[in-house]
Motif scaffolding. Sequence first.
Motif, PDB file in Angstrom:
ATOM      1  N   LEU A   1       8.948  -9.312   6.042  1.00 52.38           N
ATOM      2  CA  LEU A   1       7.453  -9.289   6.605  1.00 52.38           C
ATOM      3  C   LEU A   1       6.289  -8.067   7.063  1.00 52.38           C
ATOM      4  N   ASP A   2       7.077  -7.562   7.665  1.00 48.38           N
ATOM      5  CA  ASP A   2       5.839  -6.037   7.833  1.00 48.38           C
ATOM      6  C   ASP A   2       6.565  -4.918   7.660  1.00 48.38           C
ATOM      7  N   THR A   3       6.743  -3.603   6.749  1.00 48.38           N
ATOM      8  CA  THR A   3       7.038  -2.430   6.243  1.00 48.38           C
ATOM      9  C   THR A   3       6.368  -1.557   7.175  1.00 48.38           C
TER      10      THR A   3
ATOM     11  N   SER B   1       3.673  -2.708   3.559  1.00 52.49           N
ATOM     12  CA  SER B   1       3.297  -3.492   2.946  1.00 52.49           C
ATOM     13  C   SER B   1       3.554  -5.031   4.307  1.00 52.49           C
ATOM     14  N   LYS B   2       2.750  -5.996   3.758  1.00 53.57           N
ATOM     15  CA  LYS B   2       3.169  -6.931   4.333  1.00 53.57           C
ATOM     16  C   LYS B   2       3.468  -8.283   3.422  1.00 53.57           C
ATOM     17  N   VAL B   3       4.141  -9.496   4.027  1.00 55.86           N
ATOM     18  CA  VAL B   3       4.703 -10.274   3.359  1.00 55.86           C
ATOM     19  C   VAL B   3       4.018 -11.750   4.154  1.00 55.86           C
TER      20      VAL B   3
ATOM     21  N   ASN C   1       0.826  -1.006  -0.021  1.00 56.52           N
ATOM     22  CA  ASN C   1      -0.230  -0.010  -0.401  1.00 56.52           C
ATOM     23  C   ASN C   1       0.778   1.264  -0.291  1.00 56.52           C
ATOM     24  N   PHE C   2       0.491   2.358  -1.073  1.00 54.04           N
ATOM     25  CA  PHE C   2       1.493   3.298  -0.412  1.00 54.04           C
ATOM     26  C   PHE C   2       0.449   4.469  -1.037  1.00 54.04           C
ATOM     27  N   THR C   3       0.443   5.439  -0.202  1.00 57.60           N
ATOM     28  CA  THR C   3      -0.416   6.564  -0.289  1.00 57.60           C
ATOM     29  C   THR C   3       0.353   8.478  -0.746  1.00 57.60           C
TER      30      THR C   3
END
Length: 268
Positions: A240-242, A265-267, A48-50
């Motif tokens: 895993l989580d950014t 982002s999540k992986v 996701n980018f905003t």
Amino acid sequence: MKKNLLFLVGCSFLLLSACSNDTGKAENDKIKLVFRPLKDKPVKISYNFTVNQLSSGDVTGFRMLIAGRGETAADGTVMLELKNESIKMSGILQGNEVSGSASGADSLSGDAKLVAMPVFGLIDRTYLGTYTGQFDKKTEVQVKDGAIVDSSENKMQFFLRYPSGEVGTGDSWEKQIVIKAGNKMNCAAKYTLKEIKGDTAVIAMEGRLSGEGESFGNEFTMDGKLSGTFLVDVHTGWPLDTEIDQAFTLKMGGKEIPMKYAIKSKVE
């Protein structure tokens, strides 16, 4: 009596050993952070980018769902194949709420459509990239049915970089990277290993942003800062989580436009 004493001492050593190995690592242990995805373990990435243009109040957000797989060669080179399976947009433009999907009915028009189309055009595209064990991207191309289509790159990018040697809690390392999400910017980044929780490493990032270029005949410059946090699988190196926040000022045509980007982002 002597046998009883030896037995008690032995039990004490066993108890101390069990307590010290609760997390698998002592607090000051050094670890080697390496990106090495498993061939037989595909991943799903939510990216996701905003983009927030503070002066106008315009906010646009994109959510990409990406499926992929990775493979690590004997020399440590990583190959990632990632496909954009879903892309959606939502936000506020000129005071109006907008939303749309790259795979749904064409519900966008005007400025909203102009903003969305460069990203929506990436739907169903597959990208093949090569990376080092430190997460430096060497190449990326668009592929289809195993053949190279062109040398274009995906909107999704990884911000994390690993050091060449071992690090412990509190250690930092520096990297020069290029941020390609939105406006292309250079970033002098500093990473710090904050803590290790079992199989997860917590890494903080901070950096200075700078860039320049030309758009529609107008020269521009950018200057700002970046901060972020990564939760990393210490076995595979997957972030895993950014969470990344960018704040910068775009200077063009005598105007200064403050901007903010947020990337999560999540992986799995």
